[in-house]
Design a protein around this motif. Structure first.
Motif, PDB file in Angstrom:
ATOM      1  N   PHE A   1     150.674 -15.264 111.209  1.00  0.00           N
ATOM      2  CA  PHE A   1     149.293 -15.769 110.556  1.00  0.00           C
ATOM      3  C   PHE A   1     148.268 -14.907 110.436  1.00  0.00           C
ATOM      4  O   PHE A   1     147.584 -14.660 109.483  1.00  0.00           O
ATOM      5  CB  PHE A   1     149.097 -17.055 111.283  1.00  0.00           C
ATOM      6  CG  PHE A   1     147.790 -17.527 110.956  1.00  0.00           C
ATOM      7  CD1 PHE A   1     147.589 -18.137 109.405  1.00  0.00           C
ATOM      8  CD2 PHE A   1     146.701 -17.746 111.676  1.00  0.00           C
ATOM      9  CE1 PHE A   1     146.329 -18.786 108.864  1.00  0.00           C
ATOM     10  CE2 PHE A   1     145.374 -18.305 111.204  1.00  0.00           C
ATOM     11  CZ  PHE A   1     145.315 -18.867 109.950  1.00  0.00           C
ATOM     12  N   LEU A   2     147.885 -14.140 111.930  1.00  0.00           N
ATOM     13  CA  LEU A   2     146.918 -13.200 111.484  1.00  0.00           C
ATOM     14  C   LEU A   2     147.054 -11.814 111.021  1.00  0.00           C
ATOM     15  O   LEU A   2     146.059 -10.867 111.270  1.00  0.00           O
ATOM     16  CB  LEU A   2     146.581 -12.903 113.043  1.00  0.00           C
ATOM     17  CG  LEU A   2     146.079 -14.037 113.985  1.00  0.00           C
ATOM     18  CD1 LEU A   2     145.847 -13.736 115.364  1.00  0.00           C
ATOM     19  CD2 LEU A   2     144.717 -14.560 113.418  1.00  0.00           C
ATOM     20  N   LEU A   3     148.302 -11.512 110.482  1.00  0.00           N
ATOM     21  CA  LEU A   3     148.541 -10.280 109.760  1.00  0.00           C
ATOM     22  C   LEU A   3     148.193 -10.618 108.148  1.00  0.00           C
ATOM     23  O   LEU A   3     148.366  -9.918 107.555  1.00  0.00           O
ATOM     24  CB  LEU A   3     150.251 -10.126 109.703  1.00  0.00           C
ATOM     25  CG  LEU A   3     150.438  -9.461 110.931  1.00  0.00           C
ATOM     26  CD1 LEU A   3     152.191  -9.357 111.036  1.00  0.00           C
ATOM     27  CD2 LEU A   3     149.902  -8.167 111.451  1.00  0.00           C
ATOM     28  N   ASP A   4     147.580 -11.829 107.925  1.00  0.00           N
ATOM     29  CA  ASP A   4     147.094 -12.146 106.627  1.00  0.00           C
ATOM     30  C   ASP A   4     145.930 -11.124 106.083  1.00  0.00           C
ATOM     31  O   ASP A   4     145.346 -10.567 106.993  1.00  0.00           O
ATOM     32  CB  ASP A   4     146.530 -13.458 106.483  1.00  0.00           C
ATOM     33  CG  ASP A   4     146.250 -13.845 105.089  1.00  0.00           C
ATOM     34  OD1 ASP A   4     145.094 -13.411 104.415  1.00  0.00           O
ATOM     35  OD2 ASP A   4     146.696 -14.828 104.732  1.00  0.00           O
ATOM     36  N   PRO A   5     146.034 -10.656 104.972  1.00  0.00           N
ATOM     37  CA  PRO A   5     145.224  -9.394 104.388  1.00  0.00           C
ATOM     38  C   PRO A   5     143.558  -9.784 104.577  1.00  0.00           C
ATOM     39  O   PRO A   5     142.865  -8.840 104.899  1.00  0.00           O
ATOM     40  CB  PRO A   5     145.561  -9.363 102.853  1.00  0.00           C
ATOM     41  CG  PRO A   5     146.958  -9.828 103.001  1.00  0.00           C
ATOM     42  CD  PRO A   5     147.185 -10.762 103.907  1.00  0.00           C
TER      43      PRO A   5
ATOM     44  N   ASP B   1     137.789 -10.210 106.495  1.00  0.00           N
ATOM     45  CA  ASP B   1     137.195 -11.183 107.386  1.00  0.00           C
ATOM     46  C   ASP B   1     137.679 -11.437 108.819  1.00  0.00           C
ATOM     47  O   ASP B   1     138.226 -12.626 109.126  1.00  0.00           O
ATOM     48  CB  ASP B   1     136.887 -12.335 106.486  1.00  0.00           C
ATOM     49  CG  ASP B   1     135.560 -13.177 107.157  1.00  0.00           C
ATOM     50  OD1 ASP B   1     134.879 -13.116 108.246  1.00  0.00           O
ATOM     51  OD2 ASP B   1     135.785 -14.553 106.746  1.00  0.00           O
ATOM     52  N   PRO B   2     137.707 -10.536 109.763  1.00  0.00           N
ATOM     53  CA  PRO B   2     138.285 -10.642 110.892  1.00  0.00           C
ATOM     54  C   PRO B   2     137.663 -11.837 111.835  1.00  0.00           C
ATOM     55  O   PRO B   2     136.496 -12.094 111.801  1.00  0.00           O
ATOM     56  CB  PRO B   2     138.192  -9.276 111.622  1.00  0.00           C
ATOM     57  CG  PRO B   2     136.912  -8.766 111.038  1.00  0.00           C
ATOM     58  CD  PRO B   2     137.091  -9.186 109.680  1.00  0.00           C
TER      59      PRO B   2
ATOM     60  N   TRP C   1     138.890 -18.654 105.820  1.00  0.00           N
ATOM     61  CA  TRP C   1     140.185 -18.522 105.459  1.00  0.00           C
ATOM     62  C   TRP C   1     141.181 -19.039 106.442  1.00  0.00           C
ATOM     63  O   TRP C   1     142.291 -19.350 106.046  1.00  0.00           O
ATOM     64  CB  TRP C   1     140.347 -17.050 105.148  1.00  0.00           C
ATOM     65  CG  TRP C   1     140.397 -16.073 106.435  1.00  0.00           C
ATOM     66  CD1 TRP C   1     139.451 -15.259 106.816  1.00  0.00           C
ATOM     67  CD2 TRP C   1     141.537 -15.709 107.023  1.00  0.00           C
ATOM     68  NE1 TRP C   1     140.038 -14.409 107.733  1.00  0.00           N
ATOM     69  CE2 TRP C   1     141.411 -14.872 108.099  1.00  0.00           C
ATOM     70  CE3 TRP C   1     142.961 -16.292 107.154  1.00  0.00           C
ATOM     71  CZ2 TRP C   1     142.205 -14.102 108.919  1.00  0.00           C
ATOM     72  CZ3 TRP C   1     143.914 -15.592 107.987  1.00  0.00           C
ATOM     73  CH2 TRP C   1     143.607 -14.781 109.031  1.00  0.00           C
ATOM     74  N   THR C   2     140.800 -18.864 107.772  1.00  0.00           N
ATOM     75  CA  THR C   2     141.623 -19.578 108.585  1.00  0.00           C
ATOM     76  C   THR C   2     141.818 -21.024 108.672  1.00  0.00           C
ATOM     77  O   THR C   2     142.683 -21.621 108.989  1.00  0.00           O
ATOM     78  CB  THR C   2     141.315 -19.164 110.020  1.00  0.00           C
ATOM     79  OG1 THR C   2     139.993 -19.559 110.442  1.00  0.00           O
ATOM     80  CG2 THR C   2     140.959 -17.279 110.275  1.00  0.00           C
ATOM     81  N   LEU C   3     140.429 -21.564 108.215  1.00  0.00           N
ATOM     82  CA  LEU C   3     140.545 -22.860 108.108  1.00  0.00           C
ATOM     83  C   LEU C   3     141.437 -23.370 107.048  1.00  0.00           C
ATOM     84  O   LEU C   3     142.041 -24.637 107.182  1.00  0.00           O
ATOM     85  CB  LEU C   3     139.405 -23.429 107.857  1.00  0.00           C
ATOM     86  CG  LEU C   3     138.202 -23.133 108.944  1.00  0.00           C
ATOM     87  CD1 LEU C   3     136.718 -23.753 108.899  1.00  0.00           C
ATOM     88  CD2 LEU C   3     138.673 -23.608 110.517  1.00  0.00           C
ATOM     89  N   GLU C   4     141.652 -22.758 106.021  1.00  0.00           N
ATOM     90  CA  GLU C   4     142.206 -23.150 104.729  1.00  0.00           C
ATOM     91  C   GLU C   4     143.627 -22.843 104.960  1.00  0.00           C
ATOM     92  O   GLU C   4     144.692 -23.632 104.607  1.00  0.00           O
ATOM     93  CB  GLU C   4     141.730 -22.458 103.653  1.00  0.00           C
ATOM     94  CG  GLU C   4     142.404 -22.699 102.348  1.00  0.00           C
ATOM     95  CD  GLU C   4     142.265 -24.314 102.161  1.00  0.00           C
ATOM     96  OE1 GLU C   4     143.137 -24.647 101.168  1.00  0.00           O
ATOM     97  OE2 GLU C   4     141.211 -24.879 102.224  1.00  0.00           O
ATOM     98  N   LYS C   5     143.867 -21.708 105.417  1.00  0.00           N
ATOM     99  CA  LYS C   5     145.506 -21.171 105.440  1.00  0.00           C
ATOM    100  C   LYS C   5     146.070 -21.554 106.993  1.00  0.00           C
ATOM    101  O   LYS C   5     147.319 -21.300 106.937  1.00  0.00           O
ATOM    102  CB  LYS C   5     145.496 -19.864 105.445  1.00  0.00           C
ATOM    103  CG  LYS C   5     145.096 -19.317 104.068  1.00  0.00           C
ATOM    104  CD  LYS C   5     145.227 -17.634 103.774  1.00  0.00           C
ATOM    105  CE  LYS C   5     145.197 -17.229 102.529  1.00  0.00           C
ATOM    106  NZ  LYS C   5     145.379 -15.958 102.321  1.00  0.00           N
ATOM    107  N   GLY C   6     145.380 -22.039 107.882  1.00  0.00           N
ATOM    108  CA  GLY C   6     146.063 -22.607 109.119  1.00  0.00           C
ATOM    109  C   GLY C   6     147.002 -23.641 108.671  1.00  0.00           C
ATOM    110  O   GLY C   6     147.252 -24.227 107.830  1.00  0.00           O
TER     111      GLY C   6
END
Length: 240
Positions: free
Chosen positions: A125-129, A134-135, A149-154
């Motif tokens: 998941f954390l390898l997302d571009p 936006d780290p 982006w983590t809220l949406e893609k989690g």
């Protein structure tokens, strides 16, 4: 009877407020025994029926521990190495209240654990571009949280297993998969959907008091609501 929640995927990050709240709760902890903490929300459970010893952190009784005092092990029910779920201390007392009020005469051992796949899924998941653009921020302060982006893609993946042994041996298993960050993005949607459901109907059983979502709404209604939310994409359930 044993009830276990097994997480296979927890693709989400923590916020500064969650960290601060945990530290504050530990600093202002009320003196009590570990078992009193386990049944803090279900004090009516007789001592003879209190199967758990601590609020969170116990491995399922079906698991083989890595050592006598070890907090890791292997559970054949899930074919996975396991460790306690990081939020079990918070979740488990609420679940025990639901179980105690639904099955008041049964001793039920409840545990929440994470499988070895959780770390592997989170790494992918954390390898997302977008993690480069936006780290996730480290050393979060209250008011700071994960990138949008983590809220949406989690996402979340879990199993629930209820198992009874002995002469009347039986088990039931449910699989749950949900989109959005489970700690914030997903939880916010779940809370709103269930609040709307509660506002539109009579509480299950017609009584009040300190009710958990399960006690107030019922499992079937909750699953139906979450399955239909976000155009049917928020959560899916499968039974075995």
């Amino acid at each position: 009877t044993d009830v276990t929640i097994f997480f296979s995927k927890l693709n989400g990050l923590v916020s500064g407020a969650t960290i601060a709240a945990g530290l504050d709760a530990e600093a202002h902890k009320i003196a009590s025994t570990p078992q009193e903490e386990a049944y803090a929300l279900a004090p009516q459970v007789p001592v003879a029926l209190r199967a758990n010893s601590v609020a969170g952190g116990e491995l399922p009784r079906s698991a083989t521990r890595s050592s006598e005092e070890g907090m890791s092990g292997y559970d054949p029910d899930f074919s996975s190495a396991i460790i306690p779920y990081i939020m079990a201390y918070i979740d488990a007392p609420t679940v025990r209240r639901s179980l105690a009020m639904t099955y008041p005469n049964d001793a039920i051992f409840f545990s929440e654990v994470m499988g070895s796949s959780v770390s592997a899924e989170l790494s992918k998941f954390l390898l997302d571009p977008q993690a480069i653009k936006d780290p996730p921020k480290m050393n979060l302060a209250p008011g700071e949280g994960p990138p949008e982006w983590t809220l949406e893609k989690g996402s979340l993946g879990a199993q629930g297993l209820a198992k009874r042994t002995g002469d009347s041996a039986k088990e039931a298993r449910v699989f749950m998969d949900c989109h959005n960050d489970p700690g914030y993005g997903g939880t916010a949607k779940w809370s709103i959907e269930l609040a709307l459901l509660l506002s539109s109907r009579v509480v299950r059983g017609g009584s009040g008091g300190y009710l958990t979502p399960t006690l107030a709404l019922g499992v079937d209604a909750m699953m139906k609501t979450l399955s239909e939310a976000d155009g049917g994409t928020l959560c899916t359930f499968k039974f075995e």
